[in-house]
Design an enzyme around this catalytic site. Structure first.
Site, PDB file in Angstrom:
ATOM      1  N   GLU A 250       0.814  -1.222   0.000  1.00 49.51           N
ATOM      2  CA  GLU A 250       0.000   0.000   0.000  1.00 49.51           C
ATOM      3  C   GLU A 250       0.848   1.273   0.000  1.00 49.51           C
ATOM      4  O   GLU A 250       0.423   2.304  -0.527  1.00 49.51           O
ATOM      5  CB  GLU A 250      -0.963  -0.001   1.186  1.00 49.51           C
ATOM      6  CG  GLU A 250      -2.097  -1.020   1.069  1.00 49.51           C
ATOM      7  CD  GLU A 250      -1.740  -2.404   1.589  1.00 49.51           C
ATOM      8  OE1 GLU A 250      -2.630  -3.278   1.609  1.00 49.51           O
ATOM      9  OE2 GLU A 250      -0.567  -2.623   1.982  1.00 49.51           O
TER      10      GLU A 250
ATOM     11  N   PHE B  38     -12.068  -7.365  13.453  1.00 52.65           N
ATOM     12  CA  PHE B  38     -10.935  -7.828  12.645  1.00 52.65           C
ATOM     13  C   PHE B  38     -10.534  -6.756  11.623  1.00 52.65           C
ATOM     14  O   PHE B  38     -11.369  -6.237  10.900  1.00 52.65           O
ATOM     15  CB  PHE B  38     -11.305  -9.125  11.921  1.00 52.65           C
ATOM     16  CG  PHE B  38     -10.230  -9.639  11.003  1.00 52.65           C
ATOM     17  CD1 PHE B  38      -9.009 -10.073  11.510  1.00 52.65           C
ATOM     18  CD2 PHE B  38     -10.427  -9.668   9.631  1.00 52.65           C
ATOM     19  CE1 PHE B  38      -8.008 -10.541  10.658  1.00 52.65           C
ATOM     20  CE2 PHE B  38      -9.436 -10.142   8.774  1.00 52.65           C
ATOM     21  CZ  PHE B  38      -8.216 -10.575   9.297  1.00 52.65           C
ATOM     22  N   GLN B  39      -9.262  -6.423  11.611  1.00 52.62           N
ATOM     23  CA  GLN B  39      -8.685  -5.415  10.720  1.00 52.62           C
ATOM     24  C   GLN B  39      -9.350  -4.043  10.884  1.00 52.62           C
ATOM     25  O   GLN B  39      -9.555  -3.317   9.904  1.00 52.62           O
ATOM     26  CB  GLN B  39      -8.740  -5.865   9.250  1.00 52.62           C
ATOM     27  CG  GLN B  39      -7.794  -7.047   8.976  1.00 52.62           C
ATOM     28  CD  GLN B  39      -7.590  -7.322   7.503  1.00 52.62           C
ATOM     29  OE1 GLN B  39      -8.468  -7.068   6.679  1.00 52.62           O
ATOM     30  NE2 GLN B  39      -6.437  -7.874   7.155  1.00 52.62           N
TER      31      GLN B  39
ATOM     32  N   LYS C  76     -17.693  -1.003   5.182  1.00 51.86           N
ATOM     33  CA  LYS C  76     -18.067  -2.004   4.182  1.00 51.86           C
ATOM     34  C   LYS C  76     -19.571  -2.050   3.915  1.00 51.86           C
ATOM     35  O   LYS C  76     -20.002  -2.239   2.768  1.00 51.86           O
ATOM     36  CB  LYS C  76     -17.576  -3.385   4.618  1.00 51.86           C
ATOM     37  CG  LYS C  76     -17.777  -4.458   3.554  1.00 51.86           C
ATOM     38  CD  LYS C  76     -17.118  -5.783   3.907  1.00 51.86           C
ATOM     39  CE  LYS C  76     -17.285  -6.792   2.781  1.00 51.86           C
ATOM     40  NZ  LYS C  76     -16.614  -8.078   3.075  1.00 51.86           N
TER      41      LYS C  76
ATOM     42  N   MET D  80      24.071   9.565   2.981  1.00 47.25           N
ATOM     43  CA  MET D  80      23.915  10.818   3.715  1.00 47.25           C
ATOM     44  C   MET D  80      24.148  10.617   5.205  1.00 47.25           C
ATOM     45  O   MET D  80      24.689  11.490   5.885  1.00 47.25           O
ATOM     46  CB  MET D  80      22.532  11.429   3.453  1.00 47.25           C
ATOM     47  CG  MET D  80      22.415  12.873   3.898  1.00 47.25           C
ATOM     48  SD  MET D  80      23.604  13.976   3.082  1.00 47.25           S
ATOM     49  CE  MET D  80      22.727  14.396   1.583  1.00 47.25           C
TER      50      MET D  80
END
Length: 579
Positions: free
Chosen positions: A53, A115-116, A165, A482
């Site tokens: 993602e 969940f999630q 959802k 760096m």
């Protein structure tokens, strides 16, 4: 034509179509499966399946920076949403318009540790321009219209739309009508600058004896490069760009004195320090630009043009603030300048240019061109030569980013695609994929390092799936460059965990992903390797270029130092270091 009834997922697809969205970058999961099903059943919006993602947000970001259109992302709830946060924060700090659609658990179980489930609205609040939680299917169309308006107007930025959802359930349908226009009582960005302030600014500009034009990313985002160029040419004043503003003014023009700031040119930084009038356009006085704040432009009047009122006098107090979009403000200024009987003091300006030319003779971008090792600066100069200066260049973060900014002169806006504000390693590869989708016929080159490229390496798979023939120039110095440089300068060369002991064989790795890999170990092979890579138009080519591990980025303003306290490269004319 009657009003149609659609599910929330179908409404979402129609909204994207209405907004002219070409690509949506995403990764499926449970909370967004209704949306993915609706996506499958239409052909107007193309989906780009990334491998992480974070890659989705960076690809959408790169697409947005290059095309000027908002980037669109679709992720699922929980880890899908949190994986996107780094990319959202990257876009936020650089003012890039993104619409991030995140799935959420069904409304009835929000707050129950389902969940999630994560509080995406709460998590992203500090790093978005705005966010929405959709509570009913009937809100989706209006919310999406608001999201696009907020993301793309005023100071642009990312907007998150969190969609439970149940609001996308295909069995629940409502009438769909996409609003042509929408107003938000609390959101009304200023477009035109105050006429009195603009006139006052022009008067100050024409009184300047040691003027400096300082322009930033706001000129690029505001599509005001043409106006900036006309403004600068009319005045005949020197101009510098920030890292984010490169390309807004042609870098090959004689009035351009280079980038300013921590790794800016000697002449740009000295001119900033000594100027008597500073014209700041679409820039936010970032700490990497200002150096020691108490000694920033110590003897000058400051004019500041910015669309975001909160950026004005935020860190540096200004004398003439102008709130408005840079394009119309500059257009008005040009008109006033052309009609003015007052003229800038020509003799003083001539002397000012004489002083700037003297600073230019310091040759601050000097490096050893006779080295038997490949110098990274040479690679970038050669890249510029073989691309004719016309490539889209993305970068990751670190030494390679600064060398690309210093040694690849950008004459056009939206060609330099990098993470400035957040400094996000892993940005370059997915951003290049996004740029290539926007401009499939152009050369798109990702300049990176062996540490950065491994942050989002999995997107090599995305590049193959969508046949985005990008070129990856890996300046491989076996260090987090760096970090090593800072450790050399400030920590007595104690290289704590900045050396990479186990580096993959990038040629084999690229080939395992289905791409072309080329190893370059000698300076004499650099040009031919770059030419060969660019000839392979439809292939992603990974050039693993083994560079001098001891090379540092110069000039450098160390923490707590002012613009006139630069550390210069050994061998610069005058052979001196200012401390």
């Amino acid at each position: 034509m009657g009003i149609v009834e659609l599910s929330g997922a179908e409404i979402l697809m129609r909204c994207l179509k209405e907004e002219g969205v070409e690509y949506i970058f995403g990764y499926p999961g449970g909370a967004v499966l209704h949306i993915y099903d609706a996506l499958f059943q239409q052909d107007d919006v193309k989906h780009i399946l990334v491998r992480h993602e974070q890659g989705a947000t960076h690809a959408a970001d790169g697409y947005a920076r290059a095309t000027g259109k908002p980037g669109v992302v679709l992720v699922t709830s929980g880890p899908g949403a949190t994986n996107a946060v780094t990319g959202i924060a990257t876009a936020y700090l650089d003012s890039i318009p993104l619409i991030v659609i995140s799935g959420q658990v069904p409304s009835p179980v929000i707050g129950s540790d389902a969940f999630q489930e994560v509080d995406m609205v709460g998590i992203t609040r500090p790093c978005v321009k705005h966010n929405f939680l959709v509570k009913d299917v009937s809100e989706i169309a209006e919310t999406m219209k608001k999201a696009f308006m907020v993301a793309t107007t005023g100071r642009p930025g990312p907007v998150v739309v969190d969609i439970p959802k149940d609001t996308t359930d295909p069995s629940i349908k409502v009438p769909f009508k996409y609003p042509k226009q929408i107003s938000m009582r609390s959101y009304n960005p200023v477009v035109k600058g105050h006429k009195g302030q603009i006139k006052k600014a022009v008067d100050v500009i024409l009184e300047a004896e040691r003027p400096m034009i300082y322009s930033g990313g706001g000129v690029v985002l505001g599509n005001a490069a043409k106006e900036l160029t006309e403004f600068t040419k009319h005045l005949g004043y020197p101009i510098t760009n920030t890292l984010m503003g490169l390309g807004a003014y042609p870098a090959t023009d004689s009035q351009f004195v280079g980038m300013l700031g921590m790794h800016g040119t000697y002449e740009a930084n000295m001119a900033m320090h000594e100027c008597d009038v500073l014209i700041a356009i679409g820039a936010r006085f970032d700490d990497r630009v200002t150096g020691k704040l108490s000694e920033f432009c110590p003897n000058c009047k400051i004019i500041h043009i910015d669309v975001d009122p909160s950026s004005i006098s935020k860190t540096v107090r200004v004398d003439v603030p102008i709130v408005g979009e840079v394009k119309p403000v500059l257009a008005e200024m040009i008109e006033l300048l052309k009609g003015s009987k007052k003229k800038a003091p020509a003799k003083a300006i001539k002397e000012w240019w004489k002083q700037i030319d003297e600073w230019r003779r310091m040759d601050c971008l000097h490096y050893d061109r006779g080295s038997e090792l490949i110098k990274p600066q040479f690679v970038i100069e050669t890249l510029y030569e073989v691309t004719g200066g016309d490539a889209y260049v993305t970068s990751d973060v670190g030494q390679h980013q600064m060398w690309a900014a210093q040694y690849y002169p950008f004459d056009k806006p939206r060609r330099w695609i990098n993470s400035g504000g957040l400094g996000t390693m892993g940005f370059g590869l997915p951003a290049a994929i996004g740029v290539k989708l926007g401009y499939p016929d152009s050369d798109v080159v990702c300049v990176t390092g062996e540490a950065s490229i491994q942050m989002c390496l999995q997107e090599l798979s995305t590049a193959l799936q969508y046949n985005t023939g990008i070129k990856i120039v890996n300046l491989n110095n076996r260090f987090m460059g760096m970090v090593r440089q800072w450790q050399e300068f400030s920590y007595e060369s104690r290289y704590s965990h900045s050396y990479l002991d186990t580096i993959p064989d990038f040629v084999k790795l690229a080939e395992s992903y289905g791409h072309v890999g080329i190893l370059v170990e000698k300076p004499g092979d650099v040009k031919d390797a770059l030419k060969e890579a660019l000839k392979l138009k439809d292939r992603t080519v990974f050039l693993d270029i083994i560079t001098d591990p001891t090379e540092n980025v110069y000039p450098m303003i160390e923490a707590g130092k002012a613009h006139n306290e630069m550390r210069l490269a050994p061998g610069s004319i005058g052979s001196r270091e200012l401390a």
